[in-house]
Design an enzyme around this catalytic site. Structure first.
Site, PDB file in Angstrom:
ATOM      1  N   GLU A  12      -5.130   1.048   5.924  1.00  0.00           N
ATOM      2  CA  GLU A  12      -4.591   1.501   4.631  1.00  0.00           C
ATOM      3  C   GLU A  12      -5.595   1.209   3.512  1.00  0.00           C
ATOM      4  O   GLU A  12      -5.829   2.052   2.635  1.00  0.00           O
ATOM      5  CB  GLU A  12      -3.260   0.808   4.332  1.00  0.00           C
ATOM      6  CG  GLU A  12      -2.104   1.265   5.206  1.00  0.00           C
ATOM      7  CD  GLU A  12      -0.745   0.753   4.705  1.00  0.00           C
ATOM      8  OE1 GLU A  12      -0.683   0.002   3.723  1.00  0.00           O
ATOM      9  OE2 GLU A  12       0.274   1.130   5.335  1.00  0.00           O
ATOM     10  N   HIS A  58      25.345   1.151   0.134  1.00  0.00           N
ATOM     11  CA  HIS A  58      24.606   1.722   1.273  1.00  0.00           C
ATOM     12  C   HIS A  58      25.233   1.368   2.628  1.00  0.00           C
ATOM     13  O   HIS A  58      25.620   2.277   3.381  1.00  0.00           O
ATOM     14  CB  HIS A  58      23.127   1.345   1.186  1.00  0.00           C
ATOM     15  CG  HIS A  58      22.477   1.868  -0.062  1.00  0.00           C
ATOM     16  ND1 HIS A  58      21.454   1.231  -0.691  1.00  0.00           N
ATOM     17  CD2 HIS A  58      22.749   2.977  -0.809  1.00  0.00           C
ATOM     18  CE1 HIS A  58      21.095   1.933  -1.769  1.00  0.00           C
ATOM     19  NE2 HIS A  58      21.871   2.989  -1.855  1.00  0.00           N
ATOM     20  N   PHE A  76      -3.206  -4.241   5.829  1.00  0.00           N
ATOM     21  CA  PHE A  76      -3.752  -3.419   6.914  1.00  0.00           C
ATOM     22  C   PHE A  76      -5.067  -2.748   6.515  1.00  0.00           C
ATOM     23  O   PHE A  76      -5.118  -2.032   5.514  1.00  0.00           O
ATOM     24  CB  PHE A  76      -2.727  -2.343   7.311  1.00  0.00           C
ATOM     25  CG  PHE A  76      -1.349  -2.894   7.553  1.00  0.00           C
ATOM     26  CD1 PHE A  76      -1.126  -3.842   8.543  1.00  0.00           C
ATOM     27  CD2 PHE A  76      -0.266  -2.491   6.768  1.00  0.00           C
ATOM     28  CE1 PHE A  76       0.145  -4.375   8.756  1.00  0.00           C
ATOM     29  CE2 PHE A  76       1.002  -3.009   6.973  1.00  0.00           C
ATOM     30  CZ  PHE A  76       1.210  -3.957   7.974  1.00  0.00           C
ATOM     31  N   GLY A 121       0.802  -1.218   0.000  1.00  0.00           N
ATOM     32  CA  GLY A 121       0.000   0.000   0.000  1.00  0.00           C
ATOM     33  C   GLY A 121       0.834   1.266   0.000  1.00  0.00           C
ATOM     34  O   GLY A 121       0.316   2.345   0.278  1.00  0.00           O
ATOM     35  N   GLY A 122       2.155   1.138  -0.318  1.00  0.00           N
ATOM     36  CA  GLY A 122       3.037   2.302  -0.246  1.00  0.00           C
ATOM     37  C   GLY A 122       3.293   2.950  -1.601  1.00  0.00           C
ATOM     38  O   GLY A 122       2.470   2.838  -2.528  1.00  0.00           O
ATOM     39  N   ASN A 123       4.464   3.613  -1.714  1.00  0.00           N
ATOM     40  CA  ASN A 123       4.809   4.366  -2.933  1.00  0.00           C
ATOM     41  C   ASN A 123       4.782   3.489  -4.180  1.00  0.00           C
ATOM     42  O   ASN A 123       4.166   3.838  -5.199  1.00  0.00           O
ATOM     43  CB  ASN A 123       6.226   4.949  -2.803  1.00  0.00           C
ATOM     44  CG  ASN A 123       6.376   5.887  -1.630  1.00  0.00           C
ATOM     45  OD1 ASN A 123       5.668   6.891  -1.537  1.00  0.00           O
ATOM     46  ND2 ASN A 123       7.285   5.582  -0.716  1.00  0.00           N
ATOM     47  N   ARG A 158      16.576   2.483   5.592  1.00  0.00           N
ATOM     48  CA  ARG A 158      16.685   1.268   4.755  1.00  0.00           C
ATOM     49  C   ARG A 158      18.100   0.991   4.248  1.00  0.00           C
ATOM     50  O   ARG A 158      18.384  -0.127   3.846  1.00  0.00           O
ATOM     51  CB  ARG A 158      15.685   1.344   3.610  1.00  0.00           C
ATOM     52  CG  ARG A 158      14.299   1.213   4.185  1.00  0.00           C
ATOM     53  CD  ARG A 158      13.208   1.181   3.179  1.00  0.00           C
ATOM     54  NE  ARG A 158      11.949   1.176   3.905  1.00  0.00           N
ATOM     55  CZ  ARG A 158      10.786   1.385   3.369  1.00  0.00           C
ATOM     56  NH1 ARG A 158      10.688   1.629   2.083  1.00  0.00           N
ATOM     57  NH2 ARG A 158       9.704   1.359   4.112  1.00  0.00           N
ATOM     58  N   CYS A 178       9.742   7.337  -6.548  1.00  0.00           N
ATOM     59  CA  CYS A 178       8.335   7.755  -6.496  1.00  0.00           C
ATOM     60  C   CYS A 178       7.913   8.039  -5.064  1.00  0.00           C
ATOM     61  O   CYS A 178       8.415   7.422  -4.121  1.00  0.00           O
ATOM     62  CB  CYS A 178       7.448   6.687  -7.123  1.00  0.00           C
ATOM     63  SG  CYS A 178       7.647   5.043  -6.421  1.00  0.00           S
TER      64      CYS A 178
END
Ligand code: NAD
Length: 394
Positions: free
Chosen positions: A36, A204, A33, A8-10, A316, A142
């Site tokens: 959301e 990273h 969820f 349900g994110g970007n 992240r 995004c």
């Protein structure tokens, strides 16, 4: 085609918007969820769809069902796309496993390391009845503009590496998904290549280690620069991380001559290929980073602390790239008997910052290994069994 986007994110907003804007698809969204899913339903109802903004243009896609019940959306889906962070892959796969049809395409964007082993572990023999696929990273930068309504594509990568299991499906599926998502997916030989070739696992954690391994806790007024902050010592760490993965690559190639690992490139070669026109000074690995226009101005992830800013060690760059990428590679190296002193140095520091335990006395026996993607976590104790599992379907 019936498609279900999980998440349900970007990434989920972007993929659901773009795919459902195509008339030929019936796109559902599976979200774990309820709060959301509710916001998605309300948002879509208020403007008739999800709006994706790209290069001054707006595309309106209209997803069908938004559900927290996998039984309502997964059955009949020919394509199931996990568009969420790697730490959610396993739980989502467990939720949807019983409803996945034989013959379907199940994949992740982004996959990170050893996604194939995760799918095999969760789906068991059913994993042989589907085609798995994974993208090396998300093709877009995004950000959700308004939850359940609108998302901005800030940029699209020139190309993104792509693997399938069985490996023989990669070319055809990369071409199909490239056309549907309007991106450029480059087929790789196998998930093993995808796992070892991921440069996020080097850059990273390597840069976070280089910048902050001797940080004294003094807060910053402004977030430090991430790539442009790379000094000679950090560049040396990155070089050594890359060298250790190259040693692993050549060791695997010698032992399994039929496995093509040419796409597992040294870091400098990958930077040249990816940013040929963006790098001003190619004198050294350090200058590849600090003079790369695409990296200019990008900052270290930070949190507020003691009236200033502190590095966010839960961001992240460590919380995804360590357990779901570098530990996958480290686990393969252990099975191959390839020593990894610099990877271990970075992992030991990172796990302390994350408050986790993966490596203990140089061995992958820590209590948090169960929430990582190292092959040991899936029970592989010798290289032949792991390679056999990865390549058995071709
Ligand atoms: P995101 O943070 O927007 O995704 C969060 C969503 O994932 C949540 O809203 C929820 O729906 C779902 N989720 C999180 N934890 C969950 C759980 N335990 N169980 C079920 N669902 C859960 O992430 P994103 O920006 O969509 O990124 C997806 C992946 O792409 C990540 O691996 C990210 O690192 C990578 N990536 C993103 C970008 C970007 O520009 N957004 C760029 C490069 C790479």
């Amino acid at each position: 085609m019936q498609i279900t986007i999980c998440g349900g994110g970007n990434a989920a907003h972007t993929a659901a918007g773009l795919l459902s804007a195509r008339e030929e698809h019936q796109v559902n969204v599976y979200i774990s969820f309820e709060h959301e899913a509710d916001r998605w339903r309300t948002g879509i109802a208020s403007q008739g769809g999800i709006k994706v903004n790209r290069e001054g243009d707006s595309i309106l896609g209209v997803p069908g069902r938004i559900s927290t019940d996998p039984a309502e959306v997964i059955p009949g889906s020919r394509l199931v796309l996990l568009a969420l962070p790697a730490f959610a892959h396993e739980s989502i796969l467990k939720e949807i496993a019983a409803y996945i049809d034989n013959g379907s395409l199940v994949g992740a964007l982004a996959a990170r390391g050893c996604f194939d082993l995760c799918v095999m572990d969760v789906l068991g023999s059913k994993s042989e009845m589907i085609t798995q696929f994974g993208l090396q990273t998300l093709p877009w930068a995004c950000r959700i503009k308004e939850y359940g309504r609108e998302v901005d594509i800030l940029g699209t990568k020139a190309k993104v590496e792509f693997a399938t299991c069985p490996p023989s499906q990669a070319v055809e599926l990369a071409s199909f998904l490239s056309s549907q998502l309007d991106v450029n997916l480059e087929p790789m030989e196998s998930f093993l290549s995808l796992t070892l070739a991921g440069t996020g696992q080097i850059i990273h954690p390597g840069v976070m280690y280089g910048l902050f391994h001797d940080w004294d806790g003094q807060v910053f007024v402004e977030a430090p620069l991430f790539y442009q902050g790379i000094d000679a010592h950090t560049a040396d760490i990155l070089q050594r991380l890359s060298d250790e993965i190259q040693t692993l690559r050549y060791s695997l190639a010698e032992r399994y001559p039929s496995i093509d690992l040419h796409a597992v490139r040294p870091l400098d070669e990958w930077l040249c290929l990816s940013y040929a026109d963006e790098i001003e000074d190619t004198t050294s690995l350090q200058t590849y980073f600090v003079t790369n226009r695409s990296y200019a101005g990008l900052k270290v992830p930070v949190v507020s602390a003691n009236g200033g800013l502190a590095p966010d060690f839960q961001a992240r760059y460590l919380s995804e790239d360590v357990p779901f990428a570098l530990l996958a590679t480290r686990g393969i190296a252990e099975l191959a008997g390839v020593p990894t002193p610099t990877i271990d140095q970075v992992l030991t520091w990172s796990q302390a910052r994350l408050g986790k335990e993966y490596l203990v006395d140089g061995e992958l026996t820590g209590k948090d290994l169960t929430s990582s993607r190292s092959p040991q976590r899936y029970g592989y104790q010798d290289l032949d069994s792991m390679i056999g599992a990865m390549f058995c379907q071709d």
